[in-house]
Design an enzyme around this catalytic site. Sequence first.
Site: not given
Lengths: 466, 466
Positions: A290, A302, A336-337, A364, A433
Amino acid sequence: MLKIFGMEMIRILLPLLLFIISTKISFSQTDKISDYISVADTITKTALRDRKGYDWLKELCEIGPRLSGSENSMKAILWAKNKMTELGFDSVWLQPVMVPHWERGNKEFCAIYNDKIMIKKLEVLALGGSVSTPENGIEANVIEIKSFDELKQKASEVKGKIVFFNRPIDQGMTNTFAGYGSAVDQRVYGAIEAAKYGAIGVVIRSVTTKFDNVPHAGVMLYVDSLPRIPAAAIGYLDSDFLSEQLKLNPGLVLKLRMNCRTLEDTQSFNVIGEIRGKEFSEEIVVVGGHFDSWDVGCGAHDDGAGCIQSIEVLDLFKRLNIKPKRTIRCVLFINEENGSRGGIEYGKLAASSSEKHIAAIEADRGAFTPVGFNVDSDSITINKISTWLPILEKASIEWVKKGGSGVDVSKIKNAKALLGFVPDDQRYMDVHHSANDVFEEVHPREFELGAAAITVMVYLLSEEGL
Amino acid sequence: MLKIFGMEMIRILLPLLLFIISTKISFSQTDKISDYISVADTITKTALRDRKGYDWLKELCEIGPRLSGSENSMKAILWAKNKMTELGFDSVWLQPVMVPHWERGNKEFCAIYNDKIMIKKLEVLALGGSVSTPENGIEANVIEIKSFDELKQKASEVKGKIVFFNRPIDQGMTNTFAGYGSAVDQRVYGAIEAAKYGAIGVVIRSVTTKFDNVPHAGVMLYVDSLPRIPAAAIGYLDSDFLSEQLKLNPGLVLKLRMNCRTLEDTQSFNVIGEIRGKEFSEEIVVVGGHFDSWDVGCGAHDDGAGCIQSIEVLDLFKRLNIKPKRTIRCVLFINEENGSRGGIEYGKLAASSSEKHIAAIEADRGAFTPVGFNVDSDSITINKISTWLPILEKASIEWVKKGGSGVDVSKIKNAKALLGFVPDDQRYMDVHHSANDVFEEVHPREFELGAAAITVMVYLLSEEGL
């Protein structure tokens, strides 16, 4: 006696079985496997020596974070389209996707007070999708809660307060994704659960394995039937501090101010590039990650890494002049998030297309040393893929197991097999994140070995079909 | 047809075989295996949650590097003895070992000149065991060489020059120990080979996987029949620079000054602690690493980590109140880096003792995520240890293979099995023998998962014997 009998039987039968297997292989497959191993070796050596993808990841990270709907995300999308075009893929295009558009706004403020005297400012990040506070923030007493069960038990104490969800990842779990799963409910559903009992806001302990003070973002949800209350993550060390202070002074006041907001859905895109198959061009092997990230750090692990590894898969075919039998398609899924809109949109395309998606691989889980592949398919297909292990081990793959693939490729419902690339996970949740997720945290050899492992898998899927 | 026949036969025989195996297990071992898995799970969770060994590694690293014969190495030895005593091991003692004593002396100087004008100072470290230069250093033209074969071919050009061995690690190799093996001959034997043809000194490209400028030390050798010429490693980036400059100006001059020296052999010690077995106390399972390091960085991965993991093995038995059937002995071997005297001395003790060494495990490949165990033993023993994989996988162990154990435990010639703990290797050569090898490069979860993996293996060896 039984034990001896069992052992004896195994001693008799095992060589027989091995003989049958080896006979089968020697008459039909030895040369082919040996050729495959040679290709896998070349792919791996080339990736590790050239470090091309690693350089591209640096370029991507220099653009900055890529939250869906942001200006940066569009810069990155155009960068990727240009990169694939420059690399000479057969087709490169953008698939339109409407995405949610949430913005953090100004830097958040969070602090705790004792009788209006500030004890400490806390490191904080609004959770993705949260509403803002009023302009002057909210302030209230804090109730510390470890689980939704505990919250329910203390329902009568929650009204008018800020709920502090403080259950850390269980570090005892060997797999950090399992550890993450043991704590992330507080982030995703915390505001819903707290609102049920009249809380006016939520702060959570950052869902991380690292004992530092960098807060970790991530998506949170609301339901229409309950008030939408602001929710934020605070640093791990500040969570320790807050918990200690609450023991000393249960009446302390927490003030939280944030002006994040959700804008109108925004036009965005999946970035797609492919190399057409020379024999079965209508059979598609998808590889992707993603392309959106959270808006802190630069989403290096990520999932910048998974995206660039997917681009490098196609480039390795070109660099080594390997003409795939089936079409190899790199898909960089947007959003995606916080919505999976890119995955959903691509899934629709796959469902309505005359092309046949034989397999899709998602990368991922960070750019760490490869360990295995999860395969979501029937047992015959999983067994077939498992027989490729002697080839895959050239790129450090230890196993193939039945297991979940990934959020985006799981939307391709009509693919024969959905695969998830699984690298080592020990360091992933340290950066996930957060502002820790930067290019410098990606190791060049680990990254390139991952690119090689995925390339070998794509190569075998292309050659052998499913 | 044969293929189908083969597949059919497998389909018929495989379930039969699996039935026999499962029957065997279900009647004799299921409960035991299930108990073992439960203990392995507890060991792993405890190590990961407590992070005790990780804290001890920090204490050790604060002492500084621990080169054999140095004052620091004695401080570390006493620290380890005290630590084991504090932890309440049944016996703790020092085994005397005479060790070589080489000192780096003042900071080395290395620079290149064009017509007496300095072009650049180069980052440099004398190689371990090297003689010094004369007080004012040596200066000479440089000949760049990639292999001993090339050196031989250019024999007539070497006299009076400084040989620059410039073959990097082959980054294409998946395993970095293999990569290291592909380049380290230049460091170990470079001075011998260059002296054959009249060179007056040697500089080598640091043997590393990292493209930085931190030079990597390591042992080098001389032979009595040839002149002893000074030898040093220069940084990876400075090696690139030197090579480029030589292309522009083959007549440039390199000046090297170092005042390292070899002193008299010095009294040192292996540090040994044990927990006595409750059933077979004369049967010994050794677990250890080497306690000396090079004199830059603090030997965090090489091999502070392996030593502290070995201490933690015994402490985990105590923390969890597991009474081993056999005696568990932690041995911190001195002088692996430049002499192996500690290993040799312990091997003599093992050979002359009435005790029976059933197994010895060496941890000397860094504190990264566990992958497997090499086992040096007969095939029946290796097969037996392989049957423990379902238990070992709790601590992330993927395989058990026939393979080399380690420099120190290989001196215990009379042990039934010699094992080498194998973690992921991708980052090890970045730090190995350099100022990069510091505590901050050790990841707490990777370290503790390693400690857990070794503890589970020691536990099974103690329970099951060999």
